[in-house]
Design an enzyme around this catalytic site. Sequence first.
Site, short mmCIF file in Angstrom:
data_model
loop_
_atom_site.label_atom_id
_atom_site.label_comp_id
_atom_site.label_asym_id
_atom_site.label_seq_id
_atom_site.Cartn_x
_atom_site.Cartn_y
_atom_site.Cartn_z
N ASP A 1 2.14 -0.46 11.81
CA ASP A 1 2.04 -1.78 12.45
C ASP A 1 3.30 -2.62 12.26
O ASP A 1 3.24 -3.84 12.19
CB ASP A 1 0.82 -2.54 11.91
N GLY B 1 0.84 -1.21 0.00
CA GLY B 1 0.00 0.00 0.00
C GLY B 1 0.86 1.25 0.00
O GLY B 1 1.81 1.34 0.77
N ASP C 1 4.89 -4.65 6.24
CA ASP C 1 5.52 -5.89 6.70
C ASP C 1 5.53 -6.98 5.64
O ASP C 1 6.47 -7.79 5.60
CB ASP C 1 4.90 -6.38 8.02
N ASP D 1 -0.23 2.27 8.30
CA ASP D 1 -0.78 1.50 9.42
C ASP D 1 0.03 1.56 10.72
O ASP D 1 -0.50 1.24 11.78
CB ASP D 1 -0.94 0.03 9.02
N ARG E 1 1.03 -4.92 -5.52
CA ARG E 1 1.11 -6.18 -4.77
C ARG E 1 1.39 -7.27 -5.80
O ARG E 1 0.83 -7.23 -6.89
CB ARG E 1 -0.17 -6.41 -4.00
N THR F 1 4.28 2.57 5.52
CA THR F 1 2.86 2.18 5.56
C THR F 1 2.12 3.17 6.46
O THR F 1 2.68 3.64 7.45
CB THR F 1 2.67 0.76 6.13
N ARG G 1 -6.57 -3.03 8.54
CA ARG G 1 -7.21 -4.34 8.36
C ARG G 1 -6.90 -5.24 9.56
O ARG G 1 -7.76 -5.92 10.07
CB ARG G 1 -6.66 -4.96 7.09
P1 ADP Z 1 2.53 -4.35 2.74
O1 ADP Z 1 3.95 -4.40 2.31
O2 ADP Z 1 1.95 -2.98 2.66
O3 ADP Z 1 2.32 -5.06 4.07
P2 ADP Z 1 1.44 -6.69 1.39
O4 ADP Z 1 1.32 -7.52 2.62
O5 ADP Z 1 0.31 -6.73 0.42
O6 ADP Z 1 1.66 -5.15 1.68
O7 ADP Z 1 2.79 -7.16 0.66
C1 ADP Z 1 3.26 -6.47 -0.47
C2 ADP Z 1 4.01 -7.42 -1.36
O8 ADP Z 1 5.13 -7.97 -0.66
C3 ADP Z 1 3.21 -8.66 -1.80
O9 ADP Z 1 2.34 -8.39 -2.86
C4 ADP Z 1 4.34 -9.57 -2.22
O10 ADP Z 1 4.88 -9.17 -3.46
C5 ADP Z 1 5.39 -9.28 -1.14
N1 ADP Z 1 5.22 -10.25 -0.06
C6 ADP Z 1 4.33 -10.24 0.94
N2 ADP Z 1 4.43 -11.35 1.71
C7 ADP Z 1 5.41 -12.11 1.14
C8 ADP Z 1 5.97 -13.39 1.42
N3 ADP Z 1 5.56 -14.11 2.45
N4 ADP Z 1 6.96 -13.84 0.62
C9 ADP Z 1 7.41 -13.10 -0.42
N5 ADP Z 1 6.89 -11.89 -0.75
C10 ADP Z 1 5.92 -11.40 0.01
O1 F6P Z 2 -1.55 -1.25 4.38
C1 F6P Z 2 -2.26 -0.06 4.33
C2 F6P Z 2 -3.73 -0.28 4.08
O2 F6P Z 2 -4.22 0.99 3.84
C3 F6P Z 2 -4.53 -0.99 5.14
O3 F6P Z 2 -4.83 -0.21 6.26
C4 F6P Z 2 -5.74 -1.37 4.35
O4 F6P Z 2 -6.44 -2.39 4.97
C5 F6P Z 2 -5.15 -1.80 3.06
O5 F6P Z 2 -3.95 -1.05 2.93
C6 F6P Z 2 -6.04 -1.57 1.87
O6 F6P Z 2 -5.27 -1.72 0.73
P1 F6P Z 2 -5.80 -1.82 -0.76
O7 F6P Z 2 -7.05 -1.04 -0.87
O8 F6P Z 2 -4.68 -1.26 -1.57
O9 F6P Z 2 -6.00 -3.27 -0.99
#
Ligand code: ADP
Ligand code: F6P
Length: 334
Positions: free
Chosen positions: A142, A23, A115, A140, A84, A138, A184
């Site tokens: 978190d 995000g 994360d 969040d 993502r 982020t 979330r």
């Molecule tokens: P954020 O980084 O904001 O927490 P996501 O959890 O959607 O957002 O993760 C972003 C991207 O990081 C994912 O679409 C993927 O490409 C990569 N990613 C997340 N989890 C993993 C994982 N367990 N192993 C490898 N890549 C990951």
């Molecule tokens: O990680 C940031 C965040 O804004 C969360 O708080 C929210 O749940 C999520 O991303 C929504 O992401 P998207 O609409 O891009 O799927």
Amino acid sequence: MYHLPQLTKNSSISAIAVMTSGGDSPGMNPAIRSVTRAALNQGVRVFGINKGYSGLIIGDLFELKSHDVSNIVQRGGTLLKSDRCEAFKDPIVRRQAAEILKEHGIGGLIVIGGDGSLTGAHLLTHESGIPVIGLPGTIDNDIYGTDDTIGFDTALNTALEAIDKIRDTAVSHERIFLVEVMGRNSGHIASQVGVACGAEMIIVPEIDFKLETLSFTLANQRAEGRGSSGIIVVAEGPKPGLTYRLARQLELDGQTAGVCILGHIQRGGRPTGHDRVLASCLGASAVTYLLAGFSDIMVGILNSKITATPLLDIVEKQKPLNPELVTLAQLLHK
Ligand code: ADP
Ligand code: F6P
């Protein structure tokens, strides 16, 4: 504000890459600018990877020059776009990504994201040996290993500005509003926004909540003649539609509440001064750590100090929510 790490350059890295992933968050642009200029100032070439891991796995990258990051410090979103990418969870795809970095002579990568993105960063460096540094980006807030994430302060203030306006209507019409903020899996935004806007109650995924308590609080408020307007801040939680479900249940209990979902306005907009300083300090520090030979760490802020935390800790540990904020909001209403 923050003291930057004083480390000696200790690597032969001549080119690095930077990406934003997951995000988007306000402050990613000043972070990209800081990484780029800090590296260029030390004679290191910089590549920008478009669209996070989606761009990396297809080699969608370009060389960043100093002028490419001009005039972005004040802008929300991310110059490099974000995405993502499910495919990156596959080790074979990550091996291909490492090959692409090597083909371009890239000796280190800086990943700005949440994360999930930092989990991908850890796996990439662990499996390929290419040095990777993470930055917490982020809204969040978190992420374990940092008190603050790039974008949180801006999101907090955006939500607050909106809620202050909603409260005007709540007071004029003596109405209750359930206001949903992002988060979330975490209530960091909700708990801080809730205290800052004087919410009657805060509902977060980390703390068990009973609808009867909310109904009781609202009924009590009325009975004690403390007015019948109010703001309840709700973190979106894992299952979409929570706030509407709460409003319907409240109605069954004889209470009427309006619903406002703040949504993605919290992710956009010009970063606050706080987020710009944070992003600038962390961006330059990430370059310092990378060129000093560090890898597999996230550079963050703990007790106002710039720190390095192993990415494995970020993957395995949860940042706890401070439950006192949720209690405090209610206490300040008695
Ligand atoms: P954020 O980084 O904001 O927490 P996501 O959890 O959607 O957002 O993760 C972003 C991207 O990081 C994912 O679409 C993927 O490409 C990569 N990613 C997340 N989890 C993993 C994982 N367990 N192993 C490898 N890549 C990951
Ligand atoms: O990680 C940031 C965040 O804004 C969360 O708080 C929210 O749940 C999520 O991303 C929504 O992401 P998207 O609409 O891009 O799927």
